[in-house]
Write an enzyme that holds these catalytic residues in place. Structure first.
Site, short mmCIF file in Angstrom:
data_model
loop_
_atom_site.label_atom_id
_atom_site.label_comp_id
_atom_site.label_asym_id
_atom_site.label_seq_id
_atom_site.Cartn_x
_atom_site.Cartn_y
_atom_site.Cartn_z
N GLU A 168 -0.74 -4.13 -3.93
CA GLU A 168 0.54 -4.48 -4.56
C GLU A 168 0.41 -5.46 -5.72
O GLU A 168 0.86 -6.61 -5.64
CB GLU A 168 1.49 -5.07 -3.50
CG GLU A 168 1.80 -4.13 -2.36
CD GLU A 168 2.95 -4.60 -1.47
OE1 GLU A 168 3.47 -5.70 -1.72
OE2 GLU A 168 3.33 -3.86 -0.56
N GLU A 372 1.05 1.07 3.83
CA GLU A 372 1.90 0.13 4.58
C GLU A 372 3.28 0.72 4.74
O GLU A 372 3.84 1.29 3.81
CB GLU A 372 2.07 -1.21 3.85
CG GLU A 372 0.92 -2.16 3.96
CD GLU A 372 1.20 -3.49 3.26
OE1 GLU A 372 2.36 -3.94 3.21
OE2 GLU A 372 0.22 -4.05 2.73
#
Ligand code: FCB
Length: 473
Positions: A168, A372
């Protein structure tokens, strides 16, 4: 007999994910250096309740027990991150052997139990010494990251089959350097865009370093939290607001990594913030290293519209200074209908399906992995049990959405539930619980929740029941 199971493809990888600073603890053990998250969490007022990752889940000292727990859950894979300051305490120079050894033991322990290790090189714990020299807005950090990747690749590359460079980068760049909610807590929009570029560059350098050091059949990838951006209406202004957010949130990574370069509308939309002169000749070629997989982290979609001078009754904030949405000053974020998770995030699995379809459409032939997905719940232990039905329903809904995408032709290879266990949820400290295993932070007792047993059965069946219940949160 009717089989009402949504079957996933043979070989589909089922895992859970964690990240070093969120679970390891042992912050000063075996020569680990300081990271920006040590500094940030020890700064009063930055993290809920003054929580720090000093001890966290003590995963560092409880590795064998946690590996046994994973084996009992029947996990096919475990996604962990390597703490850069354990390996290189100041972000440069020789390896700290004791720190690297922890990951070597982890990898061996996983393989002994038949669990595939999936290693993330950067899940936000930048060595503080590199931040002191300027951090990600400073070009040299990318070069340092490439060198660190080579060290880890050399040490673990014979045994780790799947590598993720960054986790991320959106959070690292924008929450870290524009919004300030994350370490290092700076609020400098121009620096955030420079950070974004150097994260991209670091990714490219890390891919090169891994290719040179790890086994030939290894898969090298990156994990992005791409935002499924929806315009509030079909009006031209709202569509344009969505395009703008898509540029700074998504195409800032997808562009240089996979689509030949930064999109022009990203430059146009941020022209008052920076001139992008930190992009040098040759950077694009470095960033655009071929990757074998793309990791997607998904929690919720976002809804936006053009700001018209008066916040709407359902407004949920605006882009621009003080927040993560650099260059989006005239974009208003719209509160979406519930139910919501304990983070206040709306639950809407259709965004996952749409993002998978988009990636498949735009990048045919690039396999995808959900690295995720999961839900924070207000979990409580009662008589040794945690009944987290909402988490089960959330995961179930998202797996059903992923299954629809697969049916539509998406090459989805795996799913990693966030998280194996409750952990340090960044600025929220220990106040938010995402685990399928409950952690009692006073005793470090691990209690598998109902979702852990449910997930174990999903893995055994390689599928989920077709009938999906609602989340009642
Ligand atoms: C993601 C992070 C992960 C965790 C989840 C809830 O943004 O990658 O570390 O905090 O959110």
């Amino acid at each position: 007999m009717i089989d009402d199971t949504l079957h996933f493809p043979p070989g589909f990888q089922w895992g859970t994910a964690t990240a070093s600073y969120q679970v390891e603890g042992a912050a000063q053990t075996d020569g680990r250096g300081r990271s920006i998250w040590d500094t940030f969490s020890h700064t009063p007022g930055k993290v809920h309740d003054g929580d720090t990752g000093d001890v966290a889940c003590d995963h560092y000292h409880r590795l064998d027990d946690d590996l046994d727990l994973m084996a009992r859950l029947n996990l096919g894979a475990y996604r962990f991150s390597v703490a850069w300051p354990r390996v290189q305490p100041t972000g440069r120079g020789p390896v700290n052997v004791a720190g690297l050894d922890f990951y070597s033991r982890m990898v061996d322990g996983l393989l002994e139990r038949g669990i595939a290790p999936v290693a993330t090189l950067y899940h936000w714990d930048l060595p503080q010494a590199l931040e002191d020299d300027g951090g990600w807005p400073h070009r040299d950090t990318a070069r340092r990251f490439g060198e660190y990747a080579a060290l880890v690749g050399e040490a673990l590359g014979d045994r780790v089959h799947t590598w993720l460079t960054l986790n991320e980068p959106w959070c690292a760049a924008y929450l870290g350097y524009a919004d300030g909610e994350h370490a290092p807590g700076r609020q400098e929009p121009a620096a955030a865009l420079a950070a974004a570029h150097h994260l991209n560059l670091g990714h490219g350098l890390a891919v090169q370093a891994l290719r040179a050091t790890v086994r030939q059949d290894a898969q090298v990838a990156v994990t992005l939290n791409l935002h499924q951006v929806r315009p509030d209406t079909d009006g031209a202004d709202d569509l344009d607001a969505a395009r703008q957010v898509d540029a700074v949130a998504n195409r800032v990574w997808l562009g240089p990594m996979l689509e030949g370069g930064y999109p022009q509308d990203l430059f146009d939309g941020t022209v008052t913030v920076t001139d992008w002169s930190f992009v040098h000749d040759g950077d694009q070629a470095t960033i655009a290293q071929p990757i074998d997989l793309l990791g997607l982290n998904y929690y919720n979609p976002v809804r936006v519209r053009r700001f018209t001078g008066e916040p709407g009754p359902d407004a949920a904030g605006r882009g621009g200074p003080g927040g993560p949405w650099v260059g989006c000053d005239d974009v208003e974020f719209v509160r979406q209908p519930g139910p919501y998770t304990e983070m206040g995030w709306p639950i809407d699995a259709t965004g996952l399906e749409e993002m998978l379809l988009r990636l498949h459409r735009d990048h045919p032939g690039l396999p995808l992995v959900i690295t995720e997905n999961g839900m924070a719940c207000d979990d409580r232990v009662e008589a040794g049990q945690v009944h987290d039905d909402d988490r089960i329903a959330y995961v179930h809904q998202h797996l059903a959405a992923a299954h629809r995408a697969i049916e539509a032709g998406v090459d989805l290879r795996g799913y990693f539930l966030w998280s194996l266990m409750d952990n340090f949820e960044w600025a929220h400290g220990y106040g938010k619980r995402f685990g399928i295993t409950h952690i009692d932070y006073d005793t470090q007792r691990r209690t598998p929740k109902d979702s852990a047993r449910w997930y174990r059965d999903v893995i055994a069946a390689n599928g989920v029941p077709a009938a999906v219940g609602p989340v009642t949160a």
